[in-house]
Enzyme design. Structure first.
Site, PDB file in Angstrom:
ATOM      1  N   HIS A 147      -2.460  -6.208   1.997  1.00  0.00           N
ATOM      2  CA  HIS A 147      -1.885  -5.496   3.145  1.00  0.00           C
ATOM      3  C   HIS A 147      -2.581  -6.010   4.402  1.00  0.00           C
ATOM      4  O   HIS A 147      -3.820  -6.079   4.444  1.00  0.00           O
ATOM      5  CB  HIS A 147      -2.140  -3.995   3.055  1.00  0.00           C
ATOM      6  CG  HIS A 147      -1.714  -3.345   1.768  1.00  0.00           C
ATOM      7  ND1 HIS A 147      -2.443  -3.428   0.604  1.00  0.00           N
ATOM      8  CD2 HIS A 147      -0.638  -2.574   1.484  1.00  0.00           C
ATOM      9  CE1 HIS A 147      -1.837  -2.730  -0.343  1.00  0.00           C
ATOM     10  NE2 HIS A 147      -0.735  -2.208   0.156  1.00  0.00           N
ATOM     11  N   ASP A 149       7.148  -0.146  -1.018  1.00  0.00           N
ATOM     12  CA  ASP A 149       5.866   0.533  -0.911  1.00  0.00           C
ATOM     13  C   ASP A 149       5.866   1.720  -1.880  1.00  0.00           C
ATOM     14  O   ASP A 149       6.569   1.696  -2.882  1.00  0.00           O
ATOM     15  CB  ASP A 149       5.572   0.949   0.533  1.00  0.00           C
ATOM     16  CG  ASP A 149       4.096   0.795   0.884  1.00  0.00           C
ATOM     17  OD1 ASP A 149       3.249   1.104   0.030  1.00  0.00           O
ATOM     18  OD2 ASP A 149       3.784   0.381   2.004  1.00  0.00           O
ATOM     19  N   HIS A 205       3.745   0.629  -5.361  1.00  0.00           N
ATOM     20  CA  HIS A 205       2.526   1.273  -5.864  1.00  0.00           C
ATOM     21  C   HIS A 205       3.005   2.305  -6.883  1.00  0.00           C
ATOM     22  O   HIS A 205       3.079   3.501  -6.579  1.00  0.00           O
ATOM     23  CB  HIS A 205       1.761   1.983  -4.744  1.00  0.00           C
ATOM     24  CG  HIS A 205       1.112   1.095  -3.727  1.00  0.00           C
ATOM     25  ND1 HIS A 205      -0.223   0.742  -3.786  1.00  0.00           N
ATOM     26  CD2 HIS A 205       1.604   0.509  -2.616  1.00  0.00           C
ATOM     27  CE1 HIS A 205      -0.525  -0.028  -2.744  1.00  0.00           C
ATOM     28  NE2 HIS A 205       0.571  -0.178  -2.014  1.00  0.00           N
ATOM     29  N   HIS A 207      -7.492  -5.061  -1.070  1.00  0.00           N
ATOM     30  CA  HIS A 207      -6.630  -4.048  -0.457  1.00  0.00           C
ATOM     31  C   HIS A 207      -6.200  -4.402   0.966  1.00  0.00           C
ATOM     32  O   HIS A 207      -5.009  -4.522   1.260  1.00  0.00           O
ATOM     33  CB  HIS A 207      -7.342  -2.691  -0.492  1.00  0.00           C
ATOM     34  CG  HIS A 207      -6.596  -1.590   0.166  1.00  0.00           C
ATOM     35  ND1 HIS A 207      -7.098  -0.892   1.241  1.00  0.00           N
ATOM     36  CD2 HIS A 207      -5.378  -1.061  -0.089  1.00  0.00           C
ATOM     37  CE1 HIS A 207      -6.232   0.034   1.606  1.00  0.00           C
ATOM     38  NE2 HIS A 207      -5.172  -0.057   0.822  1.00  0.00           N
ATOM     39  N   GLU A 236      -5.965  -3.956  -7.770  1.00  0.00           N
ATOM     40  CA  GLU A 236      -6.406  -3.674  -6.407  1.00  0.00           C
ATOM     41  C   GLU A 236      -7.926  -3.552  -6.341  1.00  0.00           C
ATOM     42  O   GLU A 236      -8.550  -2.908  -7.188  1.00  0.00           O
ATOM     43  CB  GLU A 236      -5.767  -2.379  -5.913  1.00  0.00           C
ATOM     44  CG  GLU A 236      -6.042  -2.078  -4.447  1.00  0.00           C
ATOM     45  CD  GLU A 236      -5.245  -0.891  -3.954  1.00  0.00           C
ATOM     46  OE1 GLU A 236      -4.485  -1.056  -2.982  1.00  0.00           O
ATOM     47  OE2 GLU A 236      -5.367   0.208  -4.542  1.00  0.00           O
ATOM     48  N   HIS A 288       6.922  -5.269  -3.426  1.00  0.00           N
ATOM     49  CA  HIS A 288       5.702  -4.497  -3.166  1.00  0.00           C
ATOM     50  C   HIS A 288       5.918  -3.032  -3.501  1.00  0.00           C
ATOM     51  O   HIS A 288       6.680  -2.333  -2.828  1.00  0.00           O
ATOM     52  CB  HIS A 288       5.271  -4.635  -1.709  1.00  0.00           C
ATOM     53  CG  HIS A 288       4.027  -3.859  -1.379  1.00  0.00           C
ATOM     54  ND1 HIS A 288       2.788  -4.197  -1.870  1.00  0.00           N
ATOM     55  CD2 HIS A 288       3.831  -2.752  -0.621  1.00  0.00           C
ATOM     56  CE1 HIS A 288       1.879  -3.340  -1.412  1.00  0.00           C
ATOM     57  NE2 HIS A 288       2.494  -2.448  -0.661  1.00  0.00           N
ATOM     58  N   GLU A 335      -0.903  -3.683   9.351  1.00  0.00           N
ATOM     59  CA  GLU A 335       0.076  -2.620   9.102  1.00  0.00           C
ATOM     60  C   GLU A 335       0.161  -1.632  10.260  1.00  0.00           C
ATOM     61  O   GLU A 335       1.256  -1.296  10.711  1.00  0.00           O
ATOM     62  CB  GLU A 335      -0.289  -1.885   7.814  1.00  0.00           C
ATOM     63  CG  GLU A 335       0.678  -0.777   7.435  1.00  0.00           C
ATOM     64  CD  GLU A 335       0.395  -0.178   6.068  1.00  0.00           C
ATOM     65  OE1 GLU A 335       1.162   0.710   5.652  1.00  0.00           O
ATOM     66  OE2 GLU A 335      -0.590  -0.594   5.418  1.00  0.00           O
TER      67      GLU A 335
END
Length: 378
Positions: free
Chosen positions: A203, A308, A64, A176, A137, A62, A206
């Site tokens: 996600h 992340d 970004h 998302h 996304e 995972h 969280e």
């Protein structure tokens, strides 16, 4: 002959060896056994203790990458969302290029990247030699926008699909979160993912405020999201049970974070066969809390690791996520379980065949982990 020993040796198959060794003859693996047996059977071979582990390369499940130019942030999750919005111009191809270069220096086997920039997605899919999944996304929380958002997503996915190459990343889809994609859109995206065999990543659970938002529409996350929600109503369920009720778990999505979950949630995820991605450094930076590793282990939920974004983690080295997890969970997460998760769990999260090595494998198939540290290398 020479012997490499480590705290953990994992071939990618079976149970990792605590206190293991790999015997090399030239540049080939001659044997894999315990450190004690290696010294007994090969008494003349020099022994090098390489540190934490020897395994196939781990997977960063995972990332970004298009947030790699985001200024680092520490603070509540809701403020991080504002931070991302404030710096939205920092996203794009240049940021993704910088992130990819850093990621490749850490040499993971593969990676899963959440992509919100069309140009970045096109470039990633057209880059040869990459392994993993690039997830497009989707953000559309207002139910009134579901039809338009779905049509736009389908059109983009069709265009992206034409860019896939056999030696590159697979295309995936990432609604998302359960609260930033409306219920009707979540259901349609799930059916699309199943029909088109698109890997799904989302996600979920969280932050502590996410549970309050879903339960009764209260808390700081609800206040942040209120202008975007339109005719949205809280479900009265946990985020995981909300996804289950909508049928999203039928697509066996990879679930990222899974911090604020109870035993019923974990049972539901285990029954659905979903893999969970653990991002301990981001969780710590955004004050999200601790993933209940022991509860996931109790119900045999597959766990992977992800870094992340650079906005909430200091680097993109997944071995440092493992080090952070070891420090965080202590005796609740054994070193052999952590290494297995980074290798096999990561591969399963991305739908890849887990790598392995054995007798006769080239030495270059071995990934040598140094003694783990959660601090970035300098």
């Amino acid at each position: 002959m020479r012997i490499l020993s480590a705290e953990v040796v994992y071939t990618g198959l079976g149970t990792p060896i605590r206190g293991g060794a790999v015997v090399l003859q030239g540049e080939r693996v001659a044997a894999i056994l315990s450190r004690e047996d290696a010294r007994r059977f090969y008494p003349e071979a020099p022994v090098t203790d390489v540190g934490f582990a020897i395994s196939p390369p781990p997977v960063n499940a995972h990332t970004h990458l298009d947030l790699s130019s985001l200024p680092p942030f520490r603070g509540p999750y809701e403020d991080f969302v504002r931070h991302v919005i404030r710096h939205k111009r920092a996203r794009g191809v240049a940021a993704a290029d910088a992130g990819l270069a850093e990621l490749q220096r850490a040499a993971p086997l593969a990676f899963g990247d959440i992509v919100a920039d069309e140009a970045a997605m096109r470039k990633l899919l057209q880059t040869p030699g990459l392994r993993g999944v690039a997830y497009w996304e989707v953000f559309a929380p207002d139910p009134a926008e579901a039809e338009a958002a779905f049509s736009e997503t389908v059109a983009r996915l069709r265009a992206f699909r034409r860019l896939e190459r056999p030696d590159g990343l697979k295309l995936g889809l990432s609604p998302h979160t359960p609260h930033t994609v409306s219920a009707p859109l979540l259901q349609r995206l799930t059916r699309l993912a199943i029909a088109e065999r698109l890997p799904l990543q989302i996600h979920v659970a969280e932050s502590p405020a996410e549970a309050a938002l879903h339960r009764d529409g209260s808390g700081p996350l609800f206040e942040l999201m209120r202008p975007f929600l339109g005719d949205w109503r809280p479900s009265g369920l946990s985020p995981v049970q909300y996804l289950a009720r909508l049928g999203v778990l039928e697509a066996r999505p990879t679930l990222v974070h899974m911090v604020h979950v109870g035993e019923e949630d974990v049972r539901t995820v285990a029954k659905a066969g979903c893999t969970v991605v653990h991002c301990p450094r981001s969780n710590e930076a955004l004050r999200c809390g601790r993933l209940p590793w022991e509860l996931l282990a109790k119900h045999s939920v597959e766990v992977a690791f992800g870094t992340d974004s650079k906005g909430s983690a200091p680097d993109l080295d997944v071995t440092r996520e493992v080090a952070a997890a070891r420090a965080l969970h202590g005796a609740k997460a054994s070193p052999i379980a952590l290494v297995r998760a980074a290798v096999k769990g990561g591969s399963r999260a991305l739908g890849l065949t887990p790598p392995r090595f054995g007798r006769g494998s080239p030495a270059r198939a071995l990934y040598v982990w140094q003694t783990p540290s959660a601090e970035p290398r300098v």
